[in-house]
Design a protein around this motif. Structure first.
Motif, short mmCIF file in Angstrom:
data_model
loop_
_atom_site.label_atom_id
_atom_site.label_comp_id
_atom_site.label_asym_id
_atom_site.label_seq_id
_atom_site.Cartn_x
_atom_site.Cartn_y
_atom_site.Cartn_z
N ALA A 126 17.14 34.35 18.57
CA ALA A 126 16.66 35.66 19.21
C ALA A 126 17.34 35.68 20.51
N ILE A 133 4.26 33.26 7.61
CA ILE A 133 5.26 32.84 8.53
C ILE A 133 5.75 34.10 9.49
N LEU A 167 11.21 32.05 -0.12
CA LEU A 167 11.50 30.94 0.88
C LEU A 167 12.78 31.21 1.69
N ILE A 178 7.17 25.47 11.56
CA ILE A 178 8.44 24.68 10.52
C ILE A 178 7.56 23.81 9.43
N LEU A 207 13.96 22.32 0.96
CA LEU A 207 12.82 22.69 0.51
C LEU A 207 13.30 23.39 -0.88
N VAL A 247 12.00 33.82 4.13
CA VAL A 247 11.64 33.05 5.39
C VAL A 247 12.50 32.39 6.19
N ALA A 275 15.11 34.45 14.20
CA ALA A 275 14.14 34.19 15.29
C ALA A 275 14.82 33.10 16.30
N ALA A 276 15.19 32.17 15.69
CA ALA A 276 15.71 30.82 16.40
C ALA A 276 16.98 31.32 17.18
N LEU A 316 13.65 15.55 -0.25
CA LEU A 316 12.93 14.91 0.68
C LEU A 316 13.79 14.14 1.49
N LEU A 345 15.14 16.61 4.22
CA LEU A 345 14.16 17.04 4.89
C LEU A 345 13.78 16.30 6.08
N LEU A 377 4.01 31.89 2.67
CA LEU A 377 5.37 32.41 2.94
C LEU A 377 5.28 33.73 3.95
N SER A 388 7.29 35.67 15.88
CA SER A 388 8.28 36.90 16.19
C SER A 388 9.47 36.72 15.98
N LEU A 389 10.25 37.88 15.86
CA LEU A 389 11.63 37.70 15.24
C LEU A 389 12.28 37.59 16.81
N TYR A 390 11.60 37.68 17.75
CA TYR A 390 12.21 37.69 19.19
C TYR A 390 12.05 36.75 19.82
N SER A 391 11.42 35.36 19.36
CA SER A 391 11.31 34.29 20.10
C SER A 391 11.39 33.10 19.16
N PRO A 392 12.24 32.15 19.60
CA PRO A 392 12.53 31.01 18.47
C PRO A 392 11.03 30.22 18.10
N PRO A 393 11.08 29.90 16.71
CA PRO A 393 10.06 29.42 16.12
C PRO A 393 9.65 27.92 16.84
N ILE A 430 16.93 24.71 10.96
CA ILE A 430 16.03 25.73 9.99
C ILE A 430 16.80 26.02 8.61
N VAL A 441 16.40 22.92 6.57
CA VAL A 441 15.01 22.69 6.00
C VAL A 441 14.89 23.53 4.97
N TYR A 475 14.63 34.79 8.16
CA TYR A 475 13.79 35.05 9.27
C TYR A 475 13.86 34.31 10.38
N LEU A 476 13.40 33.04 10.20
CA LEU A 476 13.22 31.99 11.11
C LEU A 476 14.72 31.66 11.72
#
Lengths: 202, 465
Positions: free
Chosen positions: A193, B139, A180, B154, A149, A183, A190-191, A133, A136, B136, B144-149, A142, A145, A186-187
Motif C-alpha cells: 500500500a 480477510i 484464496l 496471515i 496453502l 485474498v 495491501a502489503a 506445509l 508454509l 476468506l 484495509s487495502l491501504y495498510s499492510p496486513p 504473502i 504463503v 488483496y493482501l
C-alpha cells in the motif's frame, strides 16, 4: 495407461513442489504452480469424470493467473529469504528430502485408509500436502504463503476426490481456491500500500 | 417460500446491494433492521407449517436443493437462527457508533449467511467448506487495502484454512468408524483428524496465538464480530458431530479431551489476560477463555451441558459487542491500546471505559452481569463431575478478574486535577448505554432469555435429551 500417467504426474509434482520451494523469482513460482495443477488434474482423473477434474485445473489456473497478474503490477523485488539461516538451498533440499522419505513411508498406509485410492494418487497427494506445509513453515511472504496453502489444498483435493465425488463439493472447493487466490492478491496489494500511495503521489 | 432462501440467499443478496452504500447510518439501520427482521421471522414463523393469512396459504419449506445436495433448515433450528441474526444485529446497529458500517454491514451479512449455510448443509460435514468461505471473506473485513496486513491476519488465514481438510477427511473416516465400530485404529485416526480440525478452527491451545495479534492489529469492533460468530457456529457444528456419531457420544476419552482443552483455554486465557499490558490483548484472552467455557460445557452430561452452552451464547455476544465497541472508541482517542497510552481514558471516554470493565467482569462470571448465570451453572455442574477441574476453572476466572481490575486501575489513573472531558458521540453513548443495560438485564433476569433458548436443544437428535 492411466497408472503410467499417474506416476508421471507424481514425478511432475516432485519437480514442481521442490521447484516452488527453491524458486526465488515469482514468475517461476506462478508457472510451477500452473504446471502443478495439470499434474493434480491427471491424478484426479483416476477417480473423477473429465468434466469435474477440469473444474479443478481451470480454477487452479485462474487462481495462478490472478496471483501472477497482481504480482506483476507491483514493482517491489522479491523478498530474499535465502540469507537467513537455515533457509538456504541446501537446507530446503534436505527438508524436501525428509518430506519425501516420510511420504514414501506413509503412502501405503494412507492408501489403505483412503479406500484404496491408488498408490500414485496417495503419494502425489501426500507430497503436495507435505511440501506445502514445509513451504508454509519457511516463509512469511504473502505470495508464497498463498501458493503454499493452494499446494496443501491441491493435495487434499486429490485425496478427497477418491472418496467424495459430489458436484457441490467440487464447486465449493473450486470457489475456495479462487477465493484464496483473490485474498492473496488483496493482501499483496495491501502489503504494498505504501509503495502504491507513493507512486500515485509522484 | 423456502427457509434457506430466506435466511441464506436473501441476506447475502441484500448485502451485495449494500456494498456500494457509504452512509454509516443508513447501512447500520438497513443491516440491523434486516437482521432483526430475520431473527423475528425465525422465532415466530414456523417452518414446514401451513399458515392462513387471509385468503393466502403460506408455508416455508425447509429444503433447497443445490447441485445434488441439500440445504435444510429444520423447524427446530428456528430459535438458533433467531439467536444468530439477533446477535448479529447488535454489531450492525453498533456499526455506526464504531464507524465501520461500510465494511462490517455488507460483508458481515454475507459471512453470517455463510455460517447459517454451514449449519444447513447436508451432509453436515460439508459445513467446513462454508466456514472456509466465510474465513476468506473475513480477510477484507479485517484488513484495509491501504495498510499492510499484520502477522495475525496471515496466521488467521493459515490456521483456519488448514482446519478444513482435517474436518472433511475426519468426516469421511467417521463414516467408516460408524460402519465398523470395532476398528480401534480407524477410530483413533479419525478422532485425531477431527481433534486437529477443531483445534485449528476454534483456536484451541496452543493454536491461538493469532487471536491476540489480530486484536492488536485489526479494528476491534470487526475482530470482535468475527471472534463471536466463527467460534459460536463452529461449536454448534462440533456439537453436531457429537450428536451424529454414537461412538463419539459414548466415548469417555472425548469427555476427557473436551474437559482438558476447555480448562487449558480458560486457565491460559485467564492467566495470560492477567499479565497483559494491552487492552486489546486482554479482550483476545477473554475471547479464548469464553471459547474454553463453551468447550467445557460440551464435556458435561449433555442434558446439563447443552442448555448451558446455549445460555453462554447470548452472554458472549453481548459482552463481546460492548467490549469491542468500547475498545474501538478508546482507540479513537489514544495512539494504541497499551496501558501506557490508555491511562486516565475514563475521563475522556467514560462510557467506553465502563463498557470495557463490565464486559471483562461479565466474561469473568462476575455476579449481576450477563456471563454469571451460565458460568455459575457450568461451575456447579463441573464441580459435581470433578472438583479439581472446578478448581482450575476458578484459577482462570481469578485471572480474568485480575485483568478487569488492572484495566480499571489503568483507565482511571489520571493525573491529579485532570478535568473530565467526555468526547464520545451521542450515538456511541447510546449504544454502550444500551449494551451495559443488557449486560445487567441478562445477569439479573436470565429467565428473560429462556423464551428464546428453551427449544434450542431440540435441534439435536440425541444431545440434551
Amino acid at each position: 495407461m492411466m497408472l503410467t500417467f499417474s506416476w508421471v504426474a507424481v514425478v511432475v509434482i516432485v519437480i514442481t513442489s521442490v521447484g516452488l520451494l527453491l524458486a526465488r523469482d515469482w514468475r517461476s513460482s506462478i508457472i510451477l504452480l500452473a504446471v502443478q495443477y495439470v499434474a493434480m488434474f491427471t491424478l484426479c482423473l483416476s477417480h473423477m469424470p473429465l468434466g469435474m477434474a477440469s473444474v479443478k485445473v481451470v480454477s487452479g489456473w485462474m487462481s495462478a493467473a490472478t496471483l501472477g497478474m497482481t504480482r506483476s503490477s507491483l514493482s517491489t523485488p522479491d523478498i530474499d529469504e535465502e540469507n537467513n539461516w537455515p533457509r538456504g538451498i541446501s537446507f530446503r533440499l534436505f527438508a524436501a528430502g525428509m518430506v519425501g522419505i516420510i511420504v514414501a513411508g506413509a503412502a501405503p498406509r494412507v492408501n489403505l485408509m483412503m479406500a484404496d485410492a491408488g498408490t500414485a494418487v496417495t503419494t502425489g497427494s501426500l507430497l503436495l500436502i507435505g511440501m506445502g506445509l514445509l513451504h508454509l513453515g519457511l516463509t512469511a511472504n504473502i505470495l508464497r504463503v498463498t501458493i503454499s496453502l493452494m499446494t496443501i489444498l491441491s493435495g487434499f483435493e486429490i485425496l478427497y476426490a477418491a472418496v467424495e465425488g459430489s458436484v457441490l463439493v467440487t464447486a465449493l472447493l473450486a470457489t475456495i481456491i479462487l477465493g484464496l487466490a483473490l485474498v492473496g492478491a488483496y493482501l499483496m496489494l495491501a502489503a504494498n500500500a505504501e509503495e502504491t500511495e507513493e507512486t500515485e503521489s509522484v | 417460500m423456502n427457509a434457506p432462501i430466506i435466511w441464506i440467499v436473501f441476506p447475502a443478496a441484500f448485502a451485495i446491494l449494500l456494498l456500494p452504500l457509504r452512509n454509516q447510518r443508513a447501512l447500520s439501520i438497513l443491516g440491523g433492521g434486516l437482521a432483526v427482521a430475520l431473527a423475528l421471522i425465525a422465532q415466530f414463523v414456523p417452518i414446514e407449517v401451513a399458515m392462513l393469512i387471509g385468503p393466502l396459504s403460506l408455508k416455508i419449506d425447509s429444503t433447497l436443493s443445490v447441485l445434488g445436495r441439500a440445504l435444510i433448515i429444520q423447524p427446530t433450528e428456528g430459535p438458533l437462527l433467531a439467536l444468530i441474526y439477533g446477535a448479529a444485529s447488535l454489531w450492525f446497529f453498533g456499526a455506526e457508533a464504531s464507524k465501520t458500517a461500510p465494511r462490517i454491514v455488507p460483508l458481515g451479512l454475507i459471512i453470517t449467511a455463510l455460517m447459517v449455510a454451514s449449519i444447513a448443509v447436508q451432509p453436515f460435514l460439508f459445513a467446513a467448506l462454508f466456514i472456509e468461505m466465510a474465513v476468506l471473506l473475513s480477510i477484507p473485513l479485517l484488513t484495509s487495502l491501504y495498510s499492510p496486513p499484520g502477522r495475525g491476519v496471515i496466521r488467521f488465514l493459515i490456521y483456519q484454512t488448514l482446519a478444513m481438510p482435517f474436518i472433511l477427511l475426519a468426516g469421511w473416516l467417521l463414516v467408516g468408524v460408524e460402519a465398523s465400530p470395532g476398528d480401534l485404529a480407524l477410530a483413533a485416526q479419525s478422532a485425531t483428524m477431527l481433534g486437529l480440525g477443531f483445534a485449528f478452527l476454534l483456536a484451541i491451545f496452543p493454536l491461538y496465538n493469532w487471536v491476540p495479534m489480530l486484536m492488536e492489529e485489526s479494528p476491534p469492533f470487526i475482530a470482535g464480530f468475527l471472534l463471536w460468530l466463527l467460534p459460536t457456529i463452529t461449536i454448534i457444528f462440533g456439537a453436531g458431530f457429537i450428536d451424529h456419531y454414537s461412538w463419539l457420544r459414548s466415548s469417555p476419552q472425548l469427555i476427557v479431551a473436551l474437559r482438558s482443552a476447555g480448562l487449558l483455554m480458560i486457565v491460559t486465557g485467564g492467566l495470560f489476560a492477567a499479565f497483559q499490558r494491552h487492552l486489546g490483548r486482554i479482550m483476545a484472552y477473554g475471547v479464548i477463555a469464553e471459547t474454553g467455557f463453551a468447550i467445557l460445557a460440551l464435556s458435561l452430561d449433555s442434558r446439563l451441558g447443552i442448555p448451558i452452552l446455549f445460555l453462554l451464547i447470548p452472554a458472549r455476544a453481548l459482552s463481546l459487542a460492548v467490549w469491542s465497541l468500547s475498545l474501538t472508541i478508546i482507540k479513537e482517542h489514544t495512539e494504541t491500546m497499551r496501558f501506557r497510552e490508555s491511562r486516565g481514558i475514563l475521563r475522556i471516554a467514560p462510557f467506553a471505559a465502563t463498557g470495557i470493565l463490565l464486559a471483562t467482569l461479565s466474561t469473568a462470571a462476575f455476579p449481576l452481569l450477563a456471563g454469571f448465570p451460565a458460568k455459575l451453572a457450568l461451575w456447579e455442574g463441573l464441580s459435581r463431575a470433578s472438583l479439581t477441574a472446578a478448581l482450575w476453572m476458578g484459577v482462570g476466572i481469578v485471572g480474568l478478574l485480575i485483568s478487569a481490575f488492572r484495566s480499571l486501575a489503568v483507565v482511571s489513573m489520571a493525573e491529579e486535577y485532570t478535568s473530565w472531558e467526555p468526547r464520545e458521540s451521542l450515538m456511541q453513548m447510546l449504544m454502550l448505554g444500551l449494551g451495559v443495560i443488557g449486560l445487567f438485564l441478562l445477569g439479573v433476569f436470565p429467565q428473560t432469555i429462556q423464551f428464546f433458548l428453551f427449544n434450542l436443544p431440540a435441534m439435536f437428535e440425541h444431545l440434551g435429551r
